[in-house]
Enzyme design. Structure first.
Site, PDB file in Angstrom:
ATOM      1  N   GLU A 104       0.810  -1.222   0.000  1.00  0.00           N
ATOM      2  CA  GLU A 104       0.000   0.000   0.000  1.00  0.00           C
ATOM      3  C   GLU A 104       0.844   1.273   0.000  1.00  0.00           C
ATOM      4  O   GLU A 104       0.398   2.324  -0.467  1.00  0.00           O
ATOM      5  CB  GLU A 104      -0.969   0.010   1.187  1.00  0.00           C
TER       6      GLU A 104
ATOM      7  N   PHE B  57     -10.760  -7.424  14.560  1.00  0.00           N
ATOM      8  CA  PHE B  57      -9.741  -7.876  13.615  1.00  0.00           C
ATOM      9  C   PHE B  57      -9.500  -6.789  12.563  1.00  0.00           C
ATOM     10  O   PHE B  57     -10.441  -6.289  11.954  1.00  0.00           O
ATOM     11  CB  PHE B  57     -10.192  -9.179  12.940  1.00  0.00           C
ATOM     12  N   GLN B  58      -8.251  -6.451  12.390  1.00  0.00           N
ATOM     13  CA  GLN B  58      -7.822  -5.426  11.427  1.00  0.00           C
ATOM     14  C   GLN B  58      -8.475  -4.069  11.665  1.00  0.00           C
ATOM     15  O   GLN B  58      -8.767  -3.336  10.727  1.00  0.00           O
ATOM     16  CB  GLN B  58      -8.047  -5.899   9.987  1.00  0.00           C
TER      17      GLN B  58
ATOM     18  N   LYS C 195     -17.109  -0.654   6.972  1.00  0.00           N
ATOM     19  CA  LYS C 195     -17.631  -1.621   5.997  1.00  0.00           C
ATOM     20  C   LYS C 195     -19.153  -1.546   5.868  1.00  0.00           C
ATOM     21  O   LYS C 195     -19.701  -1.559   4.763  1.00  0.00           O
ATOM     22  CB  LYS C 195     -17.205  -3.029   6.430  1.00  0.00           C
TER      23      LYS C 195
ATOM     24  N   MET D  67      24.421   8.313   1.147  1.00  0.00           N
ATOM     25  CA  MET D  67      24.381   9.595   1.846  1.00  0.00           C
ATOM     26  C   MET D  67      24.765   9.430   3.320  1.00  0.00           C
ATOM     27  O   MET D  67      25.461  10.279   3.895  1.00  0.00           O
ATOM     28  CB  MET D  67      22.984  10.212   1.721  1.00  0.00           C
TER      29      MET D  67
END
Ligand SMILES: Cc1ncc(C[n+]2csc(CCOP(=O)(O)OP(=O)(O)O)c2C)c(N)n1
Length: 585
Positions: free
Chosen positions: A49, A111-112, A161, A470
């Site tokens: 993502e 959950f999640q 949802k 760097m």
């Protein structure tokens, strides 16, 4: 007719003109993915993502319109955060749509479940948690409005949802009503007059032209002002490509790895005209030493930028384009600036950018010069973060507006590949080069799958110095060569890695092979990768050491290299400004 929340989101996207979104599904967002294919919207399936957020950001910067990314609840949404912060720091227009667990589960450690609106507050311009399906049209309208107007930025819309599944009547608002949000776009006439008078009086003016010039597409006005008033132009990193890199009035980038002459000019100026810039620490060095001799005009659409780091004598809160137009109209005769321009020419002669070595070692500079020769600047360059990013800023004379994309504010390694993919979806007909270091490239290289699947005409220049370059340079210069955790030698084999994704790739070590490799990559249809084995010990100079003033810029690497068996000399601030003939007040 009633439609569910998922369809409302899609209808809103279509109404906003969105044709491409970047994302990856999961449980909570499945109702949205279930209907997405029924709309004229291409969904680009990313492999992480973070890639979706950077793609949306690259799309937004390249197109000037909003880029959209999507993720599911919990880990999916949280994976967007680095990309949102990157977009926030660089004012990139992004709308992120996340799903959350159903309303009844919010706060139950379901959950999640993650409080993405809480998490993303500091890294978004605004965010919304949509608890009622009837809010979706208004929230979507506001989200796009916020992302693309005023100072652009990322906006997150989180939808549980069950809200995606509920049905209601849909009508997309034609107008936004947000009484608390009214960015000032038109300049104040009195301030414009004051600014014009300062410009007319100035003997040693410089323009610092930032990202805002690109966002407001004011590059023609910038050039007109500079030419009309004979004012040299300097860029901070994100301003690159807003002024022709081969223009006689152009001084290149200023700041930590800017040109010495840009640093000296900014230091010695008696008037600094900041246009759509932030005066950030990497650009201006030690705050208290900056603009000591100068009056400051600052044009920016965000009033919070005015006076943040630098005193401002004439603030102009406005969109750069109308502000510059008004200033050009107001401006009288330019005074004679011959002595100033001659002084700058002298600095250019005395302190040019370092030349690449001619002893067979491959320098970043060889590669970038060849990219310039091969493209004539007619391509989009997307850089990652590190030495190669700074070499690109120094060496490539951007001549086409809005052809440089990089993570400036947050300095996010891993940005370049996904951002280049996003930029390519926005401007598919333009050649595009993703330029990455071996460290940053490994952070998001999984998105090669997207480049391959969509057969994107995207070329990748991988600058492999086998180091987190760097950081290695800083350890060499400031930590007495105590090299810790910077060695990236070993796997992967990048040619094989590219091959695993079905992407042709070559390795180049000899400077003489560079032109042929670049030509070969450009003649390929679809993606191609060149791994340039650059000198592992190459340092990037000029350098303004952190905590020092622009006047203390170190133009060349003067200390011997330790790999020659010589004692290293550690860079320390001299606190001695360079002697500047005849120009001190
Ligand atoms: C995500 C992230 N982690 C760490 C850093 C700190 N950092 C800045 S430059 C750099 C080294 C980059 O190495 P590489 O990608 O190989 O590029 P190079 O400097 O060699 O050109 C690191 C670790 C960062 N900018 N971003």
């Amino acid at each position: 007719m009633k439609i569910n929340g998922s369809r409302m989101v899609c209808e809103s996207l279509v109404a906003e003109g969105i044709r491409t979104v970047f994302g990856l599904p999961g449980g909570a967002i499945m109702p949205l993915y279930d209907v997405l294919p029924q709309y004229p919207i291409k969904h680009v399936l990313v492999r992480h993502e973070q890639g979706a957020a950077h793609m949306a950001d690259g799309y937004g910067r390249a197109s000037g319109d909003v880029g959209v990314c999507m993720a599911t609840s919990g880990p999916g949404a949280i994976n967007l955060v680095t990309g949102l912060a990157t977009a926030m720091m660089d004012s990139a227009p992004v709308v992120a749509i996340t799903a959350n667990v159903a309303t009844a589960f919010i706060g139950s450690d379901a959950f999640q479940e993650a409080d993405i609106t809480g998490i993303s507050i500091p890294v978004t311009k605004h965010n919304f948690l949509v608890r009622d399906v009837r809010q979706i049209p208004t929230v979507m309208k506001e989200a796009f409005h916020l992302a693309r107007t005023g100072r652009p930025g990322p906006v997150l819309v989180d939808i549980p949802k069950d809200v995606l599944q509920k049905e209601d009547e849909f009508s997309y608002p034609s107008k936004v009503t947000m009484p608390g949000y009214n960015p000032t776009t038109q300049p104040n006439t009195v301030q414009v007059r004051k600014a014009a008078r300062l410009i007319e009086e100035a003997r040693r003016p410089v323009i610092i032209a930032g990202h805002g010039v690109l966002i407001s597409r004011a590059w023609d006005e910038l050039r007109e002002l500079a030419e009309k008033a004979q004012i040299p132009v300097i860029n901070p990193l994100l301003g690159l490509s807003n002024f022709p890199g081969n223009h006689p009035l152009y001084l290149g980038m200023m700041g930590m790895h800017g040109t010495a002459y840009a640093c000296y000019a900014a230091d010695q100026a008696d008037l600094i005209i900041g246009i759509g810039n932030r005066f950030d620490d990497r650009a201006i060095g030690k705050f208290t030493a900056f603009a000591q001799r100068a009056k400051v005009i600052h044009i920016d659409i965000d009033p919070a930028e005015i006076g943040k780091n630098v005193h401002t004598d004439v603030p102009i809160v406005a969109d750069c384009k109308p502000a510059l137009q008004a200033l050009i109209r107001e401006l009288g005769e330019a005074p004679e600036r011959g002595a100033w321009l001659e002084q700058i020419a002298e600095w250019k002669r005395q302190y040019p950018l370092p030349e690449p070595p001619s002893d067979g070692r491959l320098s970043h500079r060889h590669v970038i010069r060849e990219l310039w020769r091969a493209t004539g600047g007619k391509c989009i360059i997307v850089t990652d973060v590190g030495q190669h990013q700074m070499f690109m800023a120094q060496e490539f004379p951007f001549v086409v507006p809005n052809t440089h994309i990089s993570s400036g504010g947050l300095g996010t390694m891993g940005y370049s590949l996904p951002a280049a993919i996003g930029a390519h979806f926005a401007r598919p007909d333009e050649p595009i080069w993703c330029c990455a270091g071996d460290g940053g490239f490994q952070m998001t290289s999984q998105e090669l799958a997207v480049a391959k699947n969509y057969r994107l005409n995207l070329k990748i220049a991988l600058f492999n110095n086998h180091y987190l370059g760097m950081v290695r340079q800083w350890q060499q210069l400031f930590y007495k060569e105590n090299y810790v955790a910077v060695d990236l030698s070993g796997p992967p084999d990048y040619v094989k890695l590219a091959d695993a994704y079905g992407i042709p790739a070559w390795q180049v070590e000899d400077p003489a092979q560079v032109p042929e490799a670049v030509r070969k990559a450009m003649s390929q249809e679809g993606p191609a990768l060149i791994e340039f084995l650059v000198d592992p010990n190459e340092n990037i100079f000029p350098m303004v050491v952190p905590g020092t003033a622009l006047a203390e810029v170190i133009p060349f690497e003067t200390h011997p290299r330790s790999d020659n068996g010589q004692q290293p000399v550690h860079v320390q601030s001299s606190n001695q400004p360079v002697p500047l003939p005849g120009l001190r007040d």
